[in-house]
Design a protein around this motif. Structure first.
Motif, short mmCIF file in Angstrom:
data_model
loop_
_atom_site.label_atom_id
_atom_site.label_comp_id
_atom_site.label_asym_id
_atom_site.label_seq_id
_atom_site.Cartn_x
_atom_site.Cartn_y
_atom_site.Cartn_z
N THR A 146 87.44 -14.23 37.49
CA THR A 146 88.27 -15.44 37.40
C THR A 146 87.40 -16.64 37.05
OG1 THR A 146 88.01 -16.02 39.73
CG2 THR A 146 89.86 -14.57 39.17
N LEU A 147 88.04 -17.67 36.53
CA LEU A 147 87.35 -18.90 36.19
C LEU A 147 86.76 -19.55 37.44
CD1 LEU A 147 86.67 -21.18 34.16
CD2 LEU A 147 88.89 -22.16 34.70
N GLU A 148 87.50 -19.53 38.52
CA GLU A 148 87.04 -20.16 39.76
C GLU A 148 85.75 -19.53 40.27
OE1 GLU A 148 90.27 -19.20 39.27
OE2 GLU A 148 90.93 -21.25 38.86
N PHE A 180 82.01 -24.45 28.01
CA PHE A 180 82.77 -23.23 27.79
C PHE A 180 82.81 -22.94 26.30
CE2 PHE A 180 84.71 -25.19 31.52
CZ PHE A 180 84.70 -24.15 32.42
N MET A 190 80.57 -19.26 29.70
CA MET A 190 80.29 -20.58 30.25
C MET A 190 78.84 -20.68 30.66
SD MET A 190 81.96 -20.56 34.06
CE MET A 190 83.42 -19.62 33.83
N GLU A 212 88.46 -31.71 31.84
CA GLU A 212 88.11 -30.83 30.72
C GLU A 212 88.50 -31.49 29.42
OE1 GLU A 212 89.81 -26.98 31.26
OE2 GLU A 212 88.79 -26.68 33.17
N LEU A 272 82.91 -20.76 38.08
CA LEU A 272 82.54 -22.14 38.41
C LEU A 272 81.77 -22.20 39.71
CD1 LEU A 272 85.80 -23.98 37.34
CD2 LEU A 272 83.57 -24.05 36.20
#
Length: 148
Positions: free
Chosen positions: A138-140, A98, A70, A114, A143
């Protein structure tokens, strides 16, 4: 003139060889006083060959080991001459882009909508993105690192 130069070159090369042979003779008969000869240790038969890989804590995950990449895209995203807007809220800037394992590019606006962008692919992402500076579990966390 060409023949004279060739003979001069030949004489120079012969003088170099003679000087080099003299240096070898001197070194064989008179060792350097400041540098005593050191015996070269014989390699042990059971000496293990060290692998040329990095230690585990310095290795970077391979492309197959990460779920995706990302990056932040703050300016308006122009694709095929048109500004890409979010279908959910109409935002046209401050995207998270992404690139997933399946080579598709997804866009995420600031509001969290998204959407898949079929006109962009992994080759575009690789050309535009910079080097990977951090890996997140993790994605969080990713971000949060990018300010979303």
């Amino acid at each position: 003139m060409f023949f004279r130069r060739a003979s001069e070159d030949r004489a120079f090369r012969e003088a170099q060889r003679a000087g080099y042979e003299l240096l070898l003779q001197l070194q064989a008969t008179h060792p350097w006083p400041d540098f005593p000869e050191q015996a070269v240790p014989a390699p042990a038969a059971e000496e293990a060959v060290a692998p040329d890989l990095l230690p585990p804590d310095l290795r970077v995950p391979s492309r197959q080991e990460v779920a995706g990449l990302m990056m932040r895209w703050q300016q308006p995203l122009v694709i095929d001459g048109e500004v890409r807007t979010c279908p959910g809220c109409g935002a046209y800037r401050d995207w998270i882009v992404f690139c997933m394992r399946d080579d598709f590019v997804w866009l995420r606006c600031r509001a969290g909508h998204e959407t898949k962008e079929p006109r962009l692919d992994a080759a575009w992402y690789n050309r535009i993105s910079g080097p990977v500076d951090r890996f997140h579990p993790t994605l969080e966390e990713g971000l949060r690192h990018l300010g979303h």
